[in-house]
Design a protein around this motif. Structure first.
Motif, mmCIF file in Angstrom:
data_model
loop_
_atom_site.group_PDB
_atom_site.id
_atom_site.type_symbol
_atom_site.label_atom_id
_atom_site.label_comp_id
_atom_site.label_asym_id
_atom_site.label_seq_id
_atom_site.Cartn_x
_atom_site.Cartn_y
_atom_site.Cartn_z
ATOM 1 N N GLY A 16 53.588 123.927 64.676
ATOM 2 C CA GLY A 16 54.282 123.167 63.636
ATOM 3 C C GLY A 16 54.155 123.746 62.246
ATOM 4 O O GLY A 16 54.927 123.377 61.347
ATOM 5 N N ASP A 17 53.186 124.658 62.042
ATOM 6 C CA ASP A 17 53.036 125.281 60.730
ATOM 7 C C ASP A 17 54.273 126.097 60.374
ATOM 8 O O ASP A 17 54.896 126.732 61.239
ATOM 9 C CB ASP A 17 51.823 126.225 60.707
ATOM 10 C CG ASP A 17 50.503 125.486 60.571
ATOM 11 O OD1 ASP A 17 50.522 124.289 60.241
ATOM 12 O OD2 ASP A 17 49.450 126.121 60.794
ATOM 13 N N LEU A 18 54.603 126.106 59.103
ATOM 14 C CA LEU A 18 55.621 127.013 58.583
ATOM 15 C C LEU A 18 54.927 128.229 57.992
ATOM 16 O O LEU A 18 53.926 128.089 57.267
ATOM 17 C CB LEU A 18 56.463 126.324 57.510
ATOM 18 C CG LEU A 18 57.422 125.240 58.002
ATOM 19 C CD1 LEU A 18 57.944 124.421 56.833
ATOM 20 C CD2 LEU A 18 58.584 125.867 58.767
ATOM 21 N N VAL A 19 55.433 129.420 58.319
ATOM 22 C CA VAL A 19 54.824 130.657 57.837
ATOM 23 C C VAL A 19 55.907 131.603 57.329
ATOM 24 O O VAL A 19 57.082 131.479 57.678
ATOM 25 C CB VAL A 19 54.018 131.365 58.954
ATOM 26 C CG1 VAL A 19 52.855 130.498 59.413
ATOM 27 C CG2 VAL A 19 54.920 131.719 60.141
ATOM 28 N N TRP A 20 55.492 132.554 56.508
ATOM 29 C CA TRP A 20 56.372 133.657 56.130
ATOM 30 C C TRP A 20 55.595 134.958 56.239
ATOM 31 O O TRP A 20 54.381 134.984 56.084
ATOM 32 C CB TRP A 20 56.968 133.463 54.737
ATOM 33 C CG TRP A 20 56.035 133.739 53.583
ATOM 34 C CD1 TRP A 20 55.263 132.828 52.919
ATOM 35 C CD2 TRP A 20 55.778 135.007 52.955
ATOM 36 N NE1 TRP A 20 54.541 133.424 51.924
ATOM 37 C CE2 TRP A 20 54.839 134.768 51.918
ATOM 38 C CE3 TRP A 20 56.253 136.301 53.151
ATOM 39 C CZ2 TRP A 20 54.361 135.798 51.091
ATOM 40 C CZ3 TRP A 20 55.780 137.327 52.334
ATOM 41 C CH2 TRP A 20 54.852 137.065 51.320
ATOM 42 N N GLY A 21 56.308 136.020 56.528
ATOM 43 C CA GLY A 21 55.669 137.326 56.666
ATOM 44 C C GLY A 21 56.503 138.230 57.543
ATOM 45 O O GLY A 21 57.707 138.027 57.714
ATOM 46 N N ARG A 22 55.864 139.236 58.121
ATOM 47 C CA ARG A 22 56.575 140.199 58.954
ATOM 48 C C ARG A 22 56.922 139.582 60.304
ATOM 49 O O ARG A 22 56.056 139.175 61.065
ATOM 50 C CB ARG A 22 55.708 141.437 59.177
ATOM 51 C CG ARG A 22 55.329 142.177 57.924
ATOM 52 C CD ARG A 22 56.458 142.953 57.300
ATOM 53 N NE ARG A 22 56.903 144.071 58.106
ATOM 54 C CZ ARG A 22 57.781 144.973 57.699
ATOM 55 N NH1 ARG A 22 58.327 144.866 56.492
ATOM 56 N NH2 ARG A 22 58.141 145.974 58.475
ATOM 57 N N THR A 23 58.216 139.514 60.580
ATOM 58 C CA THR A 23 58.699 139.005 61.856
ATOM 59 C C THR A 23 59.710 140.011 62.407
ATOM 60 O O THR A 23 59.812 141.133 61.910
ATOM 61 C CB THR A 23 59.378 137.626 61.696
ATOM 62 O OG1 THR A 23 60.540 137.763 60.866
ATOM 63 C CG2 THR A 23 58.423 136.622 61.061
ATOM 64 N N GLY A 24 60.474 139.613 63.414
ATOM 65 C CA GLY A 24 61.516 140.473 63.948
ATOM 66 C C GLY A 24 62.890 139.893 63.672
ATOM 67 O O GLY A 24 63.028 138.709 63.362
#
Length: 270
Positions: free
Chosen positions: A23-31
Motif C-alpha cells: 500500500g505504500d506509495l514510492v518513487w524511484g527507479r522502475t521499469g
C-alpha cells in the motif's frame, strides 16, 4: 529482453523489505511497464506527502527537483545578486533552477527553443529575461546583450555552441554546473568546445554532477520545496502523455523540444 529503466511513481503490492509495506506509495527507479519487481532499494523513496499531485514526484519533488537543488545550491554556491544563465530553461530541471535563483535574489535569464517556451519563462516562472536560441544566429552577441557585465553562474543543459558562447561571457571566478548536454547526445561526432582557455584566465570552475550525489539532502530539499509550493512561491509545468504505449513518442519528442515542461507518461490512474 529487459524493459527500459526510468523513474516512476508506484504503489507497493507486496514487499519483502521491512522499510516498505503493501500500500505504500514510492518513487524511484522502475521499469517502463505496468508492474515492476524492484530489488535495488537505495534508489527508492517513500512518498510521505500526498497533498500534492503524485506526478510531482516525477518532477519538482523527485529527481529533476533534487537535481536542480544540488546543482544550484551545492555546485554553484550562489550569492545574492549574481547573474545566472540557464539553457534548456523550460525543461524539467531548468524551470526549477530558475525559480530557485530568483527566490535567492539573483538576476536570471533562460534560453528555450520556441516563442511559447520563452513566454512561459518570463510570465509563469518569473525569469527576468529569456530568448529563443533558434532565432539567434550569434549566441555570443545575444549573451552580451542580456549579460553586459558577464555571467556568474551557468547551469548547463545543452553543450556545444551554447557552452562555447557562454565561456566567452563568464565573469571571473564564475561557476558552471554541467547537468546535461542534450545537443550532443545523438551526434555521431560530438562538437568540440573551442573557448576553454577562458577557464584559466577567468579562473572559472566547471563541474559535472549526478543527482545521486545529493540523495542525502532529499529530506532538506523536500521540506524547502513543499513550503515554496504551499506559499505559491514556486510553480511547475508538466506535459503528460496518456498510456504506456505513448512512451516511445514522448521520449523521442524530448530531443526535438516538442514537450513543454516535464514530460510524464501516465501508465495508470489511481
Amino acid at each position: 529482453m529487459q524493459p527500459i529503466s526510468g523513474y516512476g511513481v508506484a504503489r507497493v503490492l507486496d514487499s519483502g523489505n521491512p522499510n516498505f509495506k503493501k500500500g505504500d506509495l514510492v518513487w524511484g527507479r522502475t521499469g517502463w511497464e505496468e508492474y515492476s519487481l524492484l530489488t535495488h532499494f537505495e534508489t527508492l523513496f517513500k512518498v510521505q506527502h500526498t497533498d500534492v499531485p503524485l506526478s510531482y514526484y516525477m518532477g519538482i519533488l523527485g529527481m529533476p527537483g533534487l537535481t536542480a537543488y544540488g546543482g544550484f545550491y551545492e555546485v554553484c554556491s550562489p550569492k545574492k545578486g549574481e547573474h545566472v544563465f540557464i539553457s534548456a530553461a523550460s525543461g524539467a530541471v531548468g524551470q526549477i533552477v530558475g525559480q530557485f535563483a530568483k527566490l535567492f535574489g539573483c538576476y536570471v535569464v533562460g534560453s528555450a527553443g520556441s516563442k511559447e517556451k520563452v513566454e512561459l519563462l518570463k510570465n509563469k516562472f518569473r525569469f527576468d529575461e529569456a530568448f529563443n536560441y533558434k532565432e539567434q544566429p550569434d549566441l555570443d552577441a545575444v549573451l552580451k546583450r542580456y549579460f553586459p557585465k558577464g555571467i556568474d553562474i551557468y547551469f548547463e543543459n545543452v553543450g556545444g555552441k551554447m557552452l562555447d558562447a557562454v565561456l566567452l561571457n563568464m565573469r571571473e571566478h564564475g561557476r558552471i554546473a554541467v547537468c546535461g548536454m542534450i545537443s550532443q547526445y545523438n551526434l555521431d561526432k560530438p562538437e568540440g568546445v573551442h573557448n576553454l582557455m577562458h577557464l584559466i584566465s577567468k579562473r572559472i570552475r566547471i563541474e559535472g554532477f549526478l543527482v545521486f550525489d545529493y540523495y542525502h539532502l532529499y529530506p532538506k530539499f523536500v521540506e524547502l520545496v513543499l513550503s515554496y509550493i504551499a506559499e505559491g512561491k514556486i510553480v511547475y509545468v508538466e506535459d503528460i502523455a496518456e498510456g504506456l504505449e505513448s512512451g516511445p513518442a514522448a521520449l523521442v519528442g524530448l530531443f526535438t523540444g516538442r514537450n513543454v515542461g516535464k514530460q510524464i507518461v501516465l501508465v495508470a490512474h489511481e
